[in-house]
Design a protein around this motif. Structure first.
Motif, short mmCIF file in Angstrom:
data_model
loop_
_atom_site.label_atom_id
_atom_site.label_comp_id
_atom_site.label_asym_id
_atom_site.label_seq_id
_atom_site.Cartn_x
_atom_site.Cartn_y
_atom_site.Cartn_z
N GLY A 36 80.96 86.25 -5.22
CA GLY A 36 82.26 85.69 -4.90
C GLY A 36 82.79 84.67 -5.88
O GLY A 36 83.90 84.17 -5.71
N VAL A 37 82.02 84.36 -6.92
CA VAL A 37 82.39 83.28 -7.84
C VAL A 37 82.60 83.81 -9.26
O VAL A 37 83.68 83.66 -9.83
N GLY A 38 81.57 84.41 -9.84
CA GLY A 38 81.72 84.88 -11.21
C GLY A 38 80.39 85.16 -11.87
O GLY A 38 79.34 85.17 -11.22
N ALA A 39 80.45 85.39 -13.17
CA ALA A 39 79.27 85.64 -13.98
C ALA A 39 79.39 84.86 -15.28
O ALA A 39 80.50 84.67 -15.80
N VAL A 40 78.24 84.42 -15.80
CA VAL A 40 78.21 83.58 -17.00
C VAL A 40 77.02 84.00 -17.85
O VAL A 40 75.95 84.31 -17.33
N SER A 41 77.23 83.98 -19.16
CA SER A 41 76.12 84.08 -20.10
C SER A 41 76.15 82.83 -20.98
O SER A 41 77.18 82.50 -21.56
N SER A 42 75.03 82.12 -21.03
CA SER A 42 74.89 80.92 -21.86
C SER A 42 73.84 81.22 -22.92
O SER A 42 72.66 81.39 -22.59
N GLN A 43 74.24 81.29 -24.20
CA GLN A 43 73.35 81.86 -25.21
C GLN A 43 73.47 81.13 -26.54
O GLN A 43 73.94 80.02 -26.60
N ASN A 44 73.05 81.77 -27.61
CA ASN A 44 72.88 81.24 -28.95
C ASN A 44 71.71 80.26 -28.92
O ASN A 44 70.61 80.65 -28.56
N MET A 58 83.63 77.01 -11.37
CA MET A 58 84.48 78.08 -10.86
C MET A 58 84.47 78.13 -9.35
O MET A 58 85.50 78.39 -8.72
N GLU A 59 83.31 77.85 -8.75
CA GLU A 59 83.26 77.82 -7.28
C GLU A 59 84.12 76.69 -6.72
O GLU A 59 84.66 76.81 -5.61
N SER A 60 84.28 75.62 -7.46
CA SER A 60 85.12 74.51 -7.02
C SER A 60 86.60 74.82 -7.15
O SER A 60 87.44 74.03 -6.68
N GLY A 61 86.95 75.93 -7.79
CA GLY A 61 88.34 76.34 -7.88
C GLY A 61 88.90 76.47 -9.28
O GLY A 61 90.03 76.93 -9.45
N LEU A 62 88.12 76.09 -10.30
CA LEU A 62 88.63 76.20 -11.66
C LEU A 62 88.60 77.66 -12.13
O LEU A 62 87.61 78.35 -11.92
N PRO A 63 89.66 78.13 -12.77
CA PRO A 63 89.60 79.46 -13.38
C PRO A 63 88.66 79.42 -14.58
O PRO A 63 88.35 78.35 -15.13
N ALA A 64 88.23 80.59 -15.01
CA ALA A 64 87.26 80.66 -16.10
C ALA A 64 87.69 79.88 -17.34
O ALA A 64 86.87 79.14 -17.91
N PRO A 65 88.94 79.99 -17.81
CA PRO A 65 89.31 79.22 -19.01
C PRO A 65 89.15 77.71 -18.83
O PRO A 65 88.69 77.02 -19.75
N LYS A 66 89.52 77.19 -17.67
CA LYS A 66 89.37 75.76 -17.45
C LYS A 66 87.91 75.37 -17.27
O LYS A 66 87.49 74.28 -17.67
N ALA A 67 87.13 76.24 -16.66
CA ALA A 67 85.70 75.97 -16.52
C ALA A 67 85.03 75.88 -17.89
O ALA A 67 84.22 74.98 -18.15
N ILE A 68 85.38 76.80 -18.79
CA ILE A 68 84.81 76.76 -20.14
C ILE A 68 85.31 75.53 -20.89
O ILE A 68 84.55 74.90 -21.65
N ALA A 69 86.56 75.15 -20.69
CA ALA A 69 87.06 73.92 -21.31
C ALA A 69 86.27 72.71 -20.83
O ALA A 69 85.96 71.79 -21.62
N GLU A 70 85.93 72.69 -19.56
CA GLU A 70 85.14 71.60 -19.01
C GLU A 70 83.72 71.63 -19.56
O GLU A 70 83.12 70.57 -19.83
N ILE A 71 83.16 72.82 -19.73
CA ILE A 71 81.84 72.95 -20.36
C ILE A 71 81.86 72.35 -21.76
O ILE A 71 80.93 71.64 -22.18
N ALA A 85 82.31 83.56 -19.65
CA ALA A 85 82.51 83.50 -18.21
C ALA A 85 83.60 84.46 -17.76
O ALA A 85 84.57 84.71 -18.48
N VAL A 86 83.42 85.00 -16.54
CA VAL A 86 84.46 85.75 -15.85
C VAL A 86 84.52 85.23 -14.43
O VAL A 86 83.48 84.92 -13.83
N ASP A 87 85.73 85.08 -13.88
CA ASP A 87 85.87 84.50 -12.55
C ASP A 87 86.30 85.55 -11.52
O ASP A 87 86.41 86.75 -11.83
N ALA A 88 86.57 85.09 -10.30
CA ALA A 88 86.84 86.00 -9.19
C ALA A 88 88.18 86.71 -9.30
O ALA A 88 88.43 87.69 -8.57
N GLN A 89 89.04 86.26 -10.20
CA GLN A 89 90.32 86.95 -10.44
C GLN A 89 90.27 87.82 -11.69
O GLN A 89 91.30 88.37 -12.10
N GLY A 90 89.10 87.91 -12.30
CA GLY A 90 88.96 88.72 -13.51
C GLY A 90 89.39 88.01 -14.78
O GLY A 90 89.44 88.63 -15.85
#
Length: 224
Positions: A36-44, A58-71, A85-90
């Motif tokens: 219900g939230v998304g998928a993430v790969s953290s690599q390199n 993302m579970e708190s409500g941030l879309p994937a782009p904003k979540a990555i910006a926060e990361i 990252a991909v979120d629940a809205q694709g």
């Protein structure tokens, strides 16, 4: 030393990630998904804390782009990290730090994103995205097809030795979590073979958890 994808199935809402690397046990450190939230790969040069953090955001409500910006704002040594990252809205987003290794690049579309480093060439992530979008069937089938497309496009600059595929559906536990932590052969082929065996039994394992009275038995010693 890694190439991967994160994906959402728009028909079922399932999320999945698949990954392969020359390093051992790559999926243990790099693959994350939450129903219900998304998928993430953290690599390199991997920071395993970034996957769960991205999912929490993302579970708190941030879309994937904003979540990555926060990361990018919160992460340490973020110039060395690659996070998809991909979120629940694709919606998808990728951070590839400038200190990513070797040839590194990324590709995105609705519901799927791919990235890699130490690649044989810069076309690999786009081949992975195209492979996912052109495949049909279960999200697991499409993840395998995408990874095979990436390998066919050149994959890593050297041989890969580990791979993994993680899929979540509606439960708090993975629908499928298949790994090859080390092989001198092809780990993506090993994951594909494991998927062929596991896929027909997958729903039975879910049923065993939800109501074992209705679960089929496969009639093998120690069946559980």
């Amino acid at each position: 030393m890694t190439f991967s994808l994160v994906a959402r199935c728009p028909e079922t809402g399932m999320f999945g990630t698949a990954i392969s690397s020359s390093s051992p046990a790559v999926a243990a450190r790099c693959a994350y998904a939450r129903a219900g939230v998304g998928a993430v790969s953290s690599q390199n040069i991997t920071d395993p804390t970034l996957g769960p953090l991205a999912l929490d955001l993302m579970e708190s409500g941030l879309p994937a782009p904003k979540a990555i910006a926060e990361i990018k704002a919160r992460g340490t040594f973020i110039a060395y990290r690659q996070v998809l990252a991909v979120d629940a809205q694709g919606r998808t987003a990728i951070h590839s730090g400038p200190n990513s290794l070797g040839i590194w690049t990324e590709a995105q579309a609705r519901n799927v994103a791919s990235g890699g480093n130490l690649l044989a060439n810069d076309s690999v992530p786009q081949a992975i995205v195209d492979g996912y979008l052109s495949a049909s069937g279960h999200i697991g089938d499409r993840l395998i097809a995408a990874m095979q497309a990436g390998l066919a496009a050149g994959g890593e600059a050297g041989p890969v030795h580990s791979a993994g595929m993680l899929i979540v559906d509606k439960m708090s536990w993975p629908l499928a979590e298949l790994r090859c932590d080390w092989t001198e052969a092809c780990p993506i082929a090993d994951i594909a073979r494991a998927w062929e065996v596991y896929k027909p039994q997958m729903e039975a394992y879910v049923q065993r958890a939800l109501d074992p009275r209705e679960a089929p038995s496969y009639g093998v010693p120690g069946d559980e």
